[in-house]
Enzyme design. Structure first.
Site, PDB file in Angstrom:
ATOM      1  N   CYS A 194     -37.455   9.076 -46.440  1.00  0.00           N
ATOM      2  CA  CYS A 194     -36.618   9.911 -45.574  1.00  0.00           C
ATOM      3  C   CYS A 194     -35.731  10.833 -46.425  1.00  0.00           C
ATOM      4  CB  CYS A 194     -35.737   9.002 -44.723  1.00  0.00           C
ATOM      5  SG  CYS A 194     -34.671   9.887 -43.592  1.00  0.00           S
ATOM      6  N   ASN A 195     -35.879  12.121 -46.219  1.00  0.00           N
ATOM      7  CA  ASN A 195     -35.076  13.091 -46.973  1.00  0.00           C
ATOM      8  C   ASN A 195     -33.592  12.957 -46.647  1.00  0.00           C
ATOM      9  OD1 ASN A 195     -37.040  15.440 -48.225  1.00  0.00           O
ATOM     10  ND2 ASN A 195     -37.930  14.389 -46.487  1.00  0.00           N
ATOM     11  N   GLU A 248     -42.872  14.969 -32.967  1.00  0.00           N
ATOM     12  CA  GLU A 248     -43.067  13.693 -32.264  1.00  0.00           C
ATOM     13  C   GLU A 248     -43.775  13.903 -30.932  1.00  0.00           C
ATOM     14  OE1 GLU A 248     -39.988  10.829 -32.555  1.00  0.00           O
ATOM     15  OE2 GLU A 248     -40.045  11.046 -34.740  1.00  0.00           O
TER      16      GLU A 248
HETATM   17  N1  DGL Z   1     -36.930  11.212 -41.609  1.00  0.00           N
HETATM   18  C1  DGL Z   1     -35.989  12.280 -41.433  1.00  0.00           C
HETATM   19  C2  DGL Z   1     -35.946  13.139 -42.719  1.00  0.00           C
HETATM   20  O1  DGL Z   1     -36.875  13.206 -43.490  1.00  0.00           O
HETATM   21  C3  DGL Z   1     -36.291  13.124 -40.218  1.00  0.00           C
HETATM   22  C4  DGL Z   1     -36.033  12.406 -38.895  1.00  0.00           C
HETATM   23  C5  DGL Z   1     -34.553  12.076 -38.687  1.00  0.00           C
HETATM   24  O2  DGL Z   1     -33.746  12.998 -38.468  1.00  0.00           O
HETATM   25  O3  DGL Z   1     -34.232  10.900 -38.759  1.00  0.00           O
HETATM   26  O4  DGL Z   1     -34.952  13.770 -42.959  1.00  0.00           O
END
Ligand code: DGL
Length: 272
Positions: A75-76, A158
């Site tokens: 997760c970024n 999604e």
């Molecule tokens: N997984 C999140 C990211 O890569 C994107 C989804 C979220 O906002 O939780 O930032």
């Protein structure tokens, strides 16, 4: 269990980190993977740094308890808020941590130019943190960074709307800032964005190299396991999924993301 047989832990705020799972399973088919998706608390991208950090450390404790040999932060938004804290916690357990921000940065800087023009797109949390800018400009790298949050892309992905008219119109608006920047590369700084790769090319053309952090982190994992001598040499890797809510919906979406059937998705209450 020896390090070779131990699983790799991969986590994300929800479903999107499966893009990393897919890339890792392709490169390292013998590795066992434990995935955690925080489906009860997703999205992280609109939350504060403190909140994201607290959730990320709970998940890290969970994966340490599962005796993983390495952790990949898919997760970024987590990497931008908590990469240092996660690494510090894992250091005590001799668990290396790789994250999508270092992976994406490494790939963008590999585009060898005197000055690199790099575009970055991500969630509000990721872009707001400046983590990509800091990583790209560290060590005096000559890099011009142009970044843009694209918060609507996660819900569109999604919904499976990654190449219809609404997706293309949305991308046109978000990416309009980049049109005159002569980008060498564009980092997809969010787990969900690799699903828009073809649509992004339609909007921006082929000129910027599209950096998919999922592929870069998979390559880094291969190198790291080889260097440490921790790669699992044979057999088919198991894939176990854990989520914090709605395992059924996760299963349906995950099968769409991965293009393969999942056996079981287990629900876990992290706070208990
Ligand atoms: N997984 C999140 C990211 O890569 C994107 C989804 C979220 O906002 O939780 O930032």
């Amino acid at each position: 269990m020896s390090k070779k047989e131990a699983p790799i832990g991969i986590f994300d705020s929800g479903i999107g980190g499966l893009t990393v799972v897919k890339a890792v399973r392709k490169s390292l088919p013998s590795e066992h993977i434990i995935y955690f998706g925080d489906t009860a608390r997703v999205p992280y991208g609109i939350k504060s740094t403190d909140t994201i950090r607290e959730y990320a450390l709970q998940i890290t404790h969970f994966l340490i308890g599962k005796k993983v040999k390495a952790i990949l932060v898919a997760c970024n938004s987590v990497a931008s808020a908590a990469q240092h804290e996660i690494k510090e916690l894992c250091r005590e357990h001799d668990i290396p941590v790789l994250d999508v921000i270092e992976a994406g940065t490494k790939a963008a800087l590999a585009v060898n130019k005197p000055v690199n023009n790099v575009g970055v797109i991500g969630t509000l949390a990721t872009i707001g943190s400046g983590a990509y800018e800091n990583a790209l400009m560290a060590n005096g790298n000559k890099t011009l960074v142009f970044s843009r949050p694209c918060p609507l892309l996660v819900p569109l992905a999604e919904e499976g709307w990654t190449d219809n008219a609404i997706a293309i119109e949305t991308l046109k608006i978000y990416l309009s800032d980049f049109k005159d920047k002569e980008l060498d590369s564009l980092i997809l700084g969010c787990t969900h964005y690799p699903l828009f790769k073809e649509s992004i090319k339609k909007v921006l053309g082929d000129a910027p190299e599209i950096i998919d952090s999922a592929e870069s982190i998979a390559e880094m994992t291969v190198d790291m396991l080889r260097q440490k001598g921790w790669a699992n040499p044979t057999g088919e890797g198991r894939f176990d999924c854990f989520v914090s809510d709605k395992p059924q919906r996760f299963k349906v979406l995950a099968e769409r993301f991965l293009g393969e059937k999942l056996n079981r998705v287990e629900i876990i209450n992290l706070k208990s």
